[in-house]
Design an enzyme around this catalytic site. Structure first.
Site, PDB file in Angstrom:
ATOM      1  N   ILE A  99       0.919  -1.323  -0.169  1.00 24.71           N
ATOM      2  CA  ILE A  99       0.187   0.144   0.055  1.00 24.71           C
ATOM      3  C   ILE A  99       0.939   1.343   0.071  1.00 24.71           C
ATOM      4  CG2 ILE A  99      -2.043  -0.966   1.192  1.00 24.71           C
ATOM      5  CD1 ILE A  99      -0.763  -0.028   3.881  1.00 24.71           C
ATOM      6  N   HIS A 115      -4.426  -4.832  -2.392  1.00 29.29           N
ATOM      7  CA  HIS A 115      -4.920  -3.953  -0.952  1.00 29.29           C
ATOM      8  C   HIS A 115      -5.108  -2.855  -0.827  1.00 29.29           C
ATOM      9  CE1 HIS A 115      -3.174  -8.409   0.370  1.00 29.29           C
ATOM     10  NE2 HIS A 115      -4.327  -8.522  -0.015  1.00 29.29           N
TER      11      HIS A 115
HETATM   12  N1  APR Z   1      14.474  -9.270   0.445  1.00 31.83           N
HETATM   13  C1  APR Z   1      13.612 -10.530   0.143  1.00 31.83           C
HETATM   14  N2  APR Z   1      12.578 -10.779   1.085  1.00 31.83           N
HETATM   15  C2  APR Z   1      12.399  -9.999   2.190  1.00 31.83           C
HETATM   16  C3  APR Z   1      13.195  -8.770   2.481  1.00 31.83           C
HETATM   17  C4  APR Z   1      14.236  -8.339   1.436  1.00 31.83           C
HETATM   18  N3  APR Z   1      15.038  -7.313   1.612  1.00 31.83           N
HETATM   19  N4  APR Z   1      12.560  -8.270   3.681  1.00 31.83           N
HETATM   20  C5  APR Z   1      11.691  -8.983   3.982  1.00 31.83           C
HETATM   21  N5  APR Z   1      11.489 -10.129   3.159  1.00 31.83           N
HETATM   22  C6  APR Z   1      10.518 -11.307   3.368  1.00 31.83           C
HETATM   23  C7  APR Z   1      10.075 -11.721   4.720  1.00 31.83           C
HETATM   24  O1  APR Z   1      11.125 -12.883   5.270  1.00 31.83           O
HETATM   25  C8  APR Z   1       8.711 -12.164   4.291  1.00 31.83           C
HETATM   26  O2  APR Z   1       9.009 -13.579   4.039  1.00 31.83           O
HETATM   27  O3  APR Z   1       9.384 -10.857   2.706  1.00 31.83           O
HETATM   28  C9  APR Z   1       8.110 -11.409   2.997  1.00 31.83           C
HETATM   29  C10 APR Z   1       7.198 -10.325   3.398  1.00 31.83           C
HETATM   30  O4  APR Z   1       6.104 -11.172   3.622  1.00 31.83           O
HETATM   31  P1  APR Z   1       4.877 -10.525   4.790  1.00 31.83           P
HETATM   32  O5  APR Z   1       5.571  -9.722   5.985  1.00 31.83           O
HETATM   33  O6  APR Z   1       4.032 -11.437   5.313  1.00 31.83           O
HETATM   34  O7  APR Z   1       4.398  -9.493   3.709  1.00 31.83           O
HETATM   35  P2  APR Z   1       3.248  -9.817   2.500  1.00 31.83           P
HETATM   36  O8  APR Z   1       3.642 -11.196   1.926  1.00 31.83           O
HETATM   37  O9  APR Z   1       3.124  -8.509   1.646  1.00 31.83           O
HETATM   38  O10 APR Z   1       1.836  -9.780   3.475  1.00 31.83           O
HETATM   39  C11 APR Z   1       0.750  -9.866   2.406  1.00 31.83           C
HETATM   40  O11 APR Z   1      -0.514  -9.584   4.367  1.00 31.83           O
HETATM   41  O12 APR Z   1      -1.118  -8.219   6.407  1.00 31.83           O
HETATM   42  C12 APR Z   1      -1.305  -8.537   5.232  1.00 31.83           C
HETATM   43  O13 APR Z   1      -2.391  -6.885   3.942  1.00 31.83           O
HETATM   44  C13 APR Z   1      -1.038  -7.071   4.381  1.00 31.83           C
HETATM   45  O14 APR Z   1      -0.462  -6.862   2.092  1.00 31.83           O
HETATM   46  C14 APR Z   1      -0.149  -7.488   3.212  1.00 31.83           C
HETATM   47  C15 APR Z   1      -0.364  -9.120   3.275  1.00 31.83           C
END
Ligand code: APR
Length: 252
Positions: A99, A115
């Site tokens: 977002i 989202h």
């Molecule tokens: N490079 C690669 N991977 C990374 C990095 C990076 N620099 N930083 C973080 N990560 C990984 C984390 O280890 C994690 O597995 O990115 C992933 C992010 O996952 P989430 O935190 O679950 O985020 P996301 O997948 O976008 O979540 C989906 O959940 O809460 C809801 O609406 C919210 O859009 C979000 C949705």
């Protein structure tokens, strides 16, 4: 890394599917990683439609804390690489769960925000739209002039319990179905139905998964298992910066 460069070299219709992990190198938190937003906060207690309607004071207190103090984050090498691939005519769209608007800030023009976004808020009574500063400037529960003091304002993000806008979801589904390479970047794939979109790829399309840790994908009853052709465990900004350096050599 060479394998990813080769896959990019063979692709003509790339779609990127991104999550919060593509923005951590811009200084923003992800949700489920080491220092994720939901590490110490239960999203079901803070970021749902029911909380917005049932406890607006609590909702807006945590929403401002969690999302409106992000400051002026800037796109990183991953956002810029995807914008460059679009400029080169190779990337058709970015389908993002984020977002933060950083894909657009980097120059991407075809972005499906599954989202929602933090650019505006709206009145649930008259649908009037306000820039996000409207809720930054006023403390407490924001209201619209159509219903003073009734707390009728909501953010334009998809809260838990909200549906994803159908036209956005369908357009993202269609782009992925037509792609020959899906780049799944920086997402745990933990949240449905967004997480099932990459499974909707064409039979001959390839999938790449770049993330710090393995996916937490919830299996879909009717869609195939998520089996990427290439998995790279690493920081997506660094990976994409390196790949683009190597790729430009062969692509231009
Ligand atoms: N490079 C690669 N991977 C990374 C990095 C990076 N620099 N930083 C973080 N990560 C990984 C984390 O280890 C994690 O597995 O990115 C992933 C992010 O996952 P989430 O935190 O679950 O985020 P996301 O997948 O976008 O979540 C989906 O959940 O809460 C809801 O609406 C919210 O859009 C979000 C949705």
């Amino acid at each position: 890394m060479q394998r990813l460069v080769d896959l990019l070299g063979q692709a003509k219709r790339i779609v990127a599917f991104t999550g919060a992990g593509v923005s951590t190198e811009s200084g923003l938190p992800d949700y489920r990683g080491e220092k994720g937003v939901w590490k110490d906060v239960d999203p079901m207690a803070k970021a749902t439609r029911d909380v917005l309607l049932g406890d607006p004071v609590g909702f807006w207190e945590s929403f401002r804390e969690l999302f409106l103090r992000w400051g002026d984050a800037q796109p990183n090498a991953c956002h810029k690489a995807l914008a460059k691939l679009e400029e080169m005519g190779l990337l058709q769209a970015v389908v993002t769960q984020n977002i933060d608007g950083l894909h657009q800030k980097a120059g991407s023009r075809h972005v499906y925000e599954l989202h929602g976004h933090l650019r505006t808020v709206r009145c649930m009574h008259c649908e009037r739209s306000f820039p996000i500063d409207y809720v930054k400037e006023q403390a407490g529960v924001p209201s619209c002039s159509c219903s003073p003091g009734q707390g009728s304002i909501r953010p334009d993000v998809v809260l838990f319990g909200d549906p994803i806008p159908v036209e956005t979801f369908r357009a993202a589904e269609d782009a992925i179905a037509k792609a020959d390479l899906i780049m799944v970047l920086g997402t745990s794939l933990a949240v449905a139905p967004a997480c099932w979109l990459p499974l909707n790829k064409g039979k001959h399309a390839r999938t790449v998964y770049v993330n710090l840790e393995p996916p937490r994908l919830v299996a879909h009853p009717r869609l195939p298992t998520f089996r990427p052709d290439l998995i790279i465990q690493g920081k997506v900004g660094e990976v994409m910066a390196q790949v683009m350096t190597d790729f430009r050599v062969i692509a231009i």
